[in-house]
Design a protein around this motif. Structure first.
Motif, PDB file in Angstrom:
ATOM      1  N   PRO A 190     -37.537 -63.154  79.207  1.00  0.00           N
ATOM      2  CA  PRO A 190     -36.957 -61.568  78.696  1.00  0.00           C
ATOM      3  C   PRO A 190     -38.249 -60.552  78.720  1.00  0.00           C
ATOM      4  CG  PRO A 190     -36.187 -63.020  77.222  1.00  0.00           C
ATOM      5  CD  PRO A 190     -36.960 -63.838  78.262  1.00  0.00           C
ATOM      6  N   VAL A 191     -38.114 -59.397  79.110  1.00  0.00           N
ATOM      7  CA  VAL A 191     -38.883 -58.309  79.172  1.00  0.00           C
ATOM      8  C   VAL A 191     -38.237 -57.300  78.282  1.00  0.00           C
ATOM      9  CG1 VAL A 191     -39.805 -56.451  80.413  1.00  0.00           C
ATOM     10  CG2 VAL A 191     -39.681 -58.800  81.641  1.00  0.00           C
ATOM     11  N   LEU A 192     -39.239 -57.009  77.119  1.00  0.00           N
ATOM     12  CA  LEU A 192     -38.945 -56.035  76.119  1.00  0.00           C
ATOM     13  C   LEU A 192     -39.799 -54.625  76.382  1.00  0.00           C
ATOM     14  CD1 LEU A 192     -38.099 -58.834  74.923  1.00  0.00           C
ATOM     15  CD2 LEU A 192     -38.382 -57.988  73.073  1.00  0.00           C
ATOM     16  N   GLY A 193     -39.166 -53.589  75.958  1.00  0.00           N
ATOM     17  CA  GLY A 193     -39.770 -52.287  76.002  1.00  0.00           C
ATOM     18  C   GLY A 193     -40.002 -51.844  74.731  1.00  0.00           C
ATOM     19  N   ASN A 194     -41.240 -50.904  74.722  1.00  0.00           N
ATOM     20  CA  ASN A 194     -41.470 -50.181  73.635  1.00  0.00           C
ATOM     21  C   ASN A 194     -42.129 -48.919  73.899  1.00  0.00           C
ATOM     22  OD1 ASN A 194     -44.477 -50.710  71.479  1.00  0.00           O
ATOM     23  ND2 ASN A 194     -42.518 -50.009  70.901  1.00  0.00           N
ATOM     24  N   GLY A 195     -41.857 -47.988  73.212  1.00  0.00           N
ATOM     25  CA  GLY A 195     -42.217 -46.513  73.278  1.00  0.00           C
ATOM     26  C   GLY A 195     -41.024 -45.628  73.147  1.00  0.00           C
ATOM     27  N   ASP A 196     -41.336 -44.773  72.140  1.00  0.00           N
ATOM     28  CA  ASP A 196     -40.441 -43.586  72.210  1.00  0.00           C
ATOM     29  C   ASP A 196     -38.916 -43.848  71.760  1.00  0.00           C
ATOM     30  OD1 ASP A 196     -42.766 -42.314  72.519  1.00  0.00           O
ATOM     31  OD2 ASP A 196     -42.178 -41.370  74.446  1.00  0.00           O
ATOM     32  N   ILE A 197     -38.675 -44.779  71.142  1.00  0.00           N
ATOM     33  CA  ILE A 197     -37.474 -45.089  70.458  1.00  0.00           C
ATOM     34  C   ILE A 197     -37.426 -44.704  69.088  1.00  0.00           C
ATOM     35  CG2 ILE A 197     -35.710 -46.806  69.894  1.00  0.00           C
ATOM     36  CD1 ILE A 197     -36.885 -48.473  72.307  1.00  0.00           C
ATOM     37  N   PHE A 198     -36.680 -43.632  68.873  1.00  0.00           N
ATOM     38  CA  PHE A 198     -36.524 -42.966  67.459  1.00  0.00           C
ATOM     39  C   PHE A 198     -34.957 -42.952  66.809  1.00  0.00           C
ATOM     40  CE2 PHE A 198     -40.201 -40.903  69.564  1.00  0.00           C
ATOM     41  CZ  PHE A 198     -41.340 -41.731  68.768  1.00  0.00           C
ATOM     42  N   MET A 205     -33.035 -46.571  76.966  1.00  0.00           N
ATOM     43  CA  MET A 205     -34.062 -47.391  77.507  1.00  0.00           C
ATOM     44  C   MET A 205     -33.548 -48.531  78.471  1.00  0.00           C
ATOM     45  SD  MET A 205     -37.480 -49.538  75.737  1.00  0.00           S
ATOM     46  CE  MET A 205     -38.393 -48.046  75.533  1.00  0.00           C
ATOM     47  N   MET A 206     -32.599 -49.297  77.712  1.00  0.00           N
ATOM     48  CA  MET A 206     -32.291 -50.600  78.363  1.00  0.00           C
ATOM     49  C   MET A 206     -31.363 -50.075  79.595  1.00  0.00           C
ATOM     50  SD  MET A 206     -31.367 -52.913  75.328  1.00  0.00           S
ATOM     51  CE  MET A 206     -31.028 -54.546  76.078  1.00  0.00           C
ATOM     52  N   ALA A 207     -30.697 -49.101  79.504  1.00  0.00           N
ATOM     53  CA  ALA A 207     -29.706 -48.702  80.807  1.00  0.00           C
ATOM     54  C   ALA A 207     -30.758 -48.194  81.786  1.00  0.00           C
ATOM     55  CB  ALA A 207     -28.815 -47.546  80.434  1.00  0.00           C
ATOM     56  N   GLU A 208     -31.605 -47.562  81.494  1.00  0.00           N
ATOM     57  CA  GLU A 208     -32.576 -46.877  82.589  1.00  0.00           C
ATOM     58  C   GLU A 208     -33.527 -48.114  83.308  1.00  0.00           C
ATOM     59  OE1 GLU A 208     -34.836 -43.551  81.258  1.00  0.00           O
ATOM     60  OE2 GLU A 208     -32.904 -42.437  80.984  1.00  0.00           O
ATOM     61  N   THR A 209     -34.047 -49.089  82.309  1.00  0.00           N
ATOM     62  CA  THR A 209     -35.081 -49.832  82.926  1.00  0.00           C
ATOM     63  C   THR A 209     -34.569 -51.500  83.296  1.00  0.00           C
ATOM     64  OG1 THR A 209     -35.547 -50.869  80.516  1.00  0.00           O
ATOM     65  CG2 THR A 209     -36.737 -48.532  81.225  1.00  0.00           C
ATOM     66  N   GLY A 210     -33.324 -51.846  82.566  1.00  0.00           N
ATOM     67  CA  GLY A 210     -32.936 -53.024  82.849  1.00  0.00           C
ATOM     68  C   GLY A 210     -33.516 -54.012  81.827  1.00  0.00           C
ATOM     69  N   CYS A 211     -34.638 -53.608  80.843  1.00  0.00           N
ATOM     70  CA  CYS A 211     -35.064 -54.495  79.993  1.00  0.00           C
ATOM     71  C   CYS A 211     -33.992 -55.265  79.289  1.00  0.00           C
ATOM     72  CB  CYS A 211     -36.177 -53.721  79.282  1.00  0.00           C
ATOM     73  SG  CYS A 211     -35.577 -52.564  78.000  1.00  0.00           S
ATOM     74  N   ASP A 212     -34.700 -56.145  78.510  1.00  0.00           N
ATOM     75  CA  ASP A 212     -33.739 -57.273  77.953  1.00  0.00           C
ATOM     76  C   ASP A 212     -33.641 -56.843  76.518  1.00  0.00           C
ATOM     77  OD1 ASP A 212     -33.149 -59.272  80.288  1.00  0.00           O
ATOM     78  OD2 ASP A 212     -35.270 -59.149  80.094  1.00  0.00           O
ATOM     79  N   GLY A 213     -34.479 -56.197  75.906  1.00  0.00           N
ATOM     80  CA  GLY A 213     -34.354 -55.828  74.546  1.00  0.00           C
ATOM     81  C   GLY A 213     -35.582 -54.701  74.227  1.00  0.00           C
ATOM     82  N   VAL A 214     -35.409 -54.244  73.152  1.00  0.00           N
ATOM     83  CA  VAL A 214     -36.612 -53.256  72.651  1.00  0.00           C
ATOM     84  C   VAL A 214     -37.446 -53.422  71.427  1.00  0.00           C
ATOM     85  CG1 VAL A 214     -35.014 -51.286  73.546  1.00  0.00           C
ATOM     86  CG2 VAL A 214     -34.533 -52.095  71.042  1.00  0.00           C
ATOM     87  N   VAL A 215     -38.393 -52.965  71.601  1.00  0.00           N
ATOM     88  CA  VAL A 215     -39.416 -53.151  70.166  1.00  0.00           C
ATOM     89  C   VAL A 215     -39.431 -51.823  69.570  1.00  0.00           C
ATOM     90  CG1 VAL A 215     -41.689 -54.018  69.686  1.00  0.00           C
ATOM     91  CG2 VAL A 215     -40.526 -55.128  71.355  1.00  0.00           C
ATOM     92  N   ILE A 216     -39.306 -51.791  68.255  1.00  0.00           N
ATOM     93  CA  ILE A 216     -39.211 -50.489  67.290  1.00  0.00           C
ATOM     94  C   ILE A 216     -40.603 -50.407  66.561  1.00  0.00           C
ATOM     95  CG2 ILE A 216     -37.971 -49.198  65.879  1.00  0.00           C
ATOM     96  CD1 ILE A 216     -36.661 -49.789  68.402  1.00  0.00           C
ATOM     97  N   GLY A 217     -41.274 -49.404  66.822  1.00  0.00           N
ATOM     98  CA  GLY A 217     -42.465 -49.101  66.126  1.00  0.00           C
ATOM     99  C   GLY A 217     -42.498 -47.963  65.237  1.00  0.00           C
ATOM    100  N   ARG A 218     -42.939 -46.952  65.640  1.00  0.00           N
ATOM    101  CA  ARG A 218     -43.278 -45.759  64.505  1.00  0.00           C
ATOM    102  C   ARG A 218     -41.719 -45.297  64.327  1.00  0.00           C
ATOM    103  NH1 ARG A 218     -46.182 -41.949  68.052  1.00  0.00           N
ATOM    104  NH2 ARG A 218     -45.241 -42.946  69.604  1.00  0.00           N
ATOM    105  N   GLY A 219     -40.720 -45.430  65.161  1.00  0.00           N
ATOM    106  CA  GLY A 219     -39.331 -44.728  65.071  1.00  0.00           C
ATOM    107  C   GLY A 219     -38.830 -45.227  63.494  1.00  0.00           C
TER     108      GLY A 219
END
Length: 377
Positions: free
Chosen positions: A208-216, A224-238
């Motif tokens: 799995p490849v997870l994406g992080n950045g600008d999820i609020f 993000m998942m639709a545009e990149t095809g990534c498998d999951g998301v990482v939530i930080g400052r949001g």
């Protein structure tokens, strides 16, 4: 989403954030997800601890590894620069049953870290990076404890490392990788480049490849998942000042109606509960010092007088916190102004590196002193 043997009902991971994602905050997020979405479905990672400090049994570091009695899976993130120390720390986690999942941080852009070769600077040293990942995987082999790796796009626009880092991590046995789609030079400024997440996903196909950045908001995660095809998301400052975001994400990924955003009175109740959890973890004095920054995030976009905000910024006791929060207007609905970026943003800048760091990406020399300053977490 599957990370090694760990099955998650929603592909959402809480990013480790120093001074934020302690057991109090994670407990609060889990409670709110359960109350508002009827389930706890994601992965909640504790704040980063230093491998060297863990092996040395530094008291404050060990306290940072506290998990709630019903917290599962228990996820611990290591900051590390040395394969030998990495192995010792991961072996300690295994032998003492300290966690169910190990993540490793190679994304910190803070100058005091990169100037010694740690954090986001380290993946430039491809062989050393691979040796560190391999050491953690070797220490956890056969235990069912997956190792994952988080990194940035690279040092700056001239030195991208994420594709090599993803490939190497997968080859060395990592169970998943996560990309914060900014360079170290960007720090937390500007816009995350989601195209780089898509590129990494195309490059790393076996895990799995997870994406992080600008999820609020939850829609950002779906986008993000639709545009990149990534498998999951990482939530930080949001999720700063919005620990109920995980309930909204859970609803979005499970196809149910989103919970109604909280009123100001409900936000006050959440902040009050957060203060109680911090006091239980740290003691009342330190807990109240810690809640101050969170209260500022909780009230972002809400109407609250300057005197009340000032009082909350100086709160010293749970009783005082309760009294001040009770002065907020309880029926004020959640305002649009409360959405969007929060927490540190700052400005981009050049990345401070050790002298000669960029000369040889295959140099395996462990950077000197890069983990000393982090003893104690």
């Amino acid at each position: 989403m599957q990370i090694g043997p760990i099955a998650l009902r929603s592909p959402v991971v809480l990013a480790p954030m120093a001074g934020v994602t302690n057991v109090a905050f994670r407990t609060l997020c889990r409670e709110l997800e359960l109350a508002r979405a009827g389930t706890v479905s994601g992965l909640y990672v504790c704040e980063m601890v230093t491998a060297r400090a863990l092996v040395e049994r530094n008291e404050s570091t060990l306290h940072m590894t506290t998990f709630g009695p019903d917290e599962s899976p228990r996820s611990l993130q290591l900051y590390t620069v040395d394969p030998a120390t990495t192995y010792a720390a991961a072996k300690m986690i295994v032998d003492e049953d300290m966690a169910d999942h190990i993540d490793m941080n190679f994304g910190c852009p803070v100058p005091k870290v990169t100037r010694r070769g740690g954090g986001a600077a380290l993946p430039y040293k491809r062989k050393l990076f691979g040796q560190i990942v391999a050491a953690a995987v070797r220490a956890t082999a056969g235990t069912g404890i997956p190792v994952t790796v988080k990194f940035r796009i690279g040092i700056d626009d001239d030195h991208h490392t994420h594709l090599d880092a993803g490939r190497i991590a997968a080859e060395e046995g990592a169970a998943a990788v996560a990309l914060h789609a900014r360079t170290a030079a960007q720090r937390y400024s500007g816009t995350a480049d989601w195209n780089q997440i898509a590129e990494l996903k195309q490059h790393v196909t076996g895990i799995p490849v997870l994406g992080n950045g600008d999820i609020f908001v939850a829609d950002d995660a779906l986008k993000m998942m639709a545009e990149t095809g990534c498998d999951g998301v990482v939530i930080g400052r949001g999720c700063l000042g919005r620990p109920w975001l995980f309930a909204e994400l859970s609803a979005a990924f499970n196809g149910v109606d989103a919970p109604v955003p909280p009123t100001l009175g409900e936000v006050a109740d959440i902040a009050r509960r957060h203060g109680q959890l911090l006091a239980a973890h740290f003691g009342e004095d330190k807990g109240m010092r810690d809640i101050r920054k969170h209260v500022a995030w909780y009230l972002h976009g809400f109407p609250a007088g300057a005197d009340l905000r000032r009082g909350l910024a100086l709160v010293k006791t749970l009783a005082e916190l309760d009294e001040l929060l009770s002065q907020l207007e309880p029926d004020v609905p959640f305002p649009p102004a409360a959405e969007g970026p929060r927490g540190r943003q700052g400005s981009p800048g050049s990345v401070t590196l050790p002298e000669g760091w960029l000369r040889d990406p295959d140099d395996c020399t462990v950077p000197s002193g890069a983990d000393v300053m982090h003893s104690g977490g």
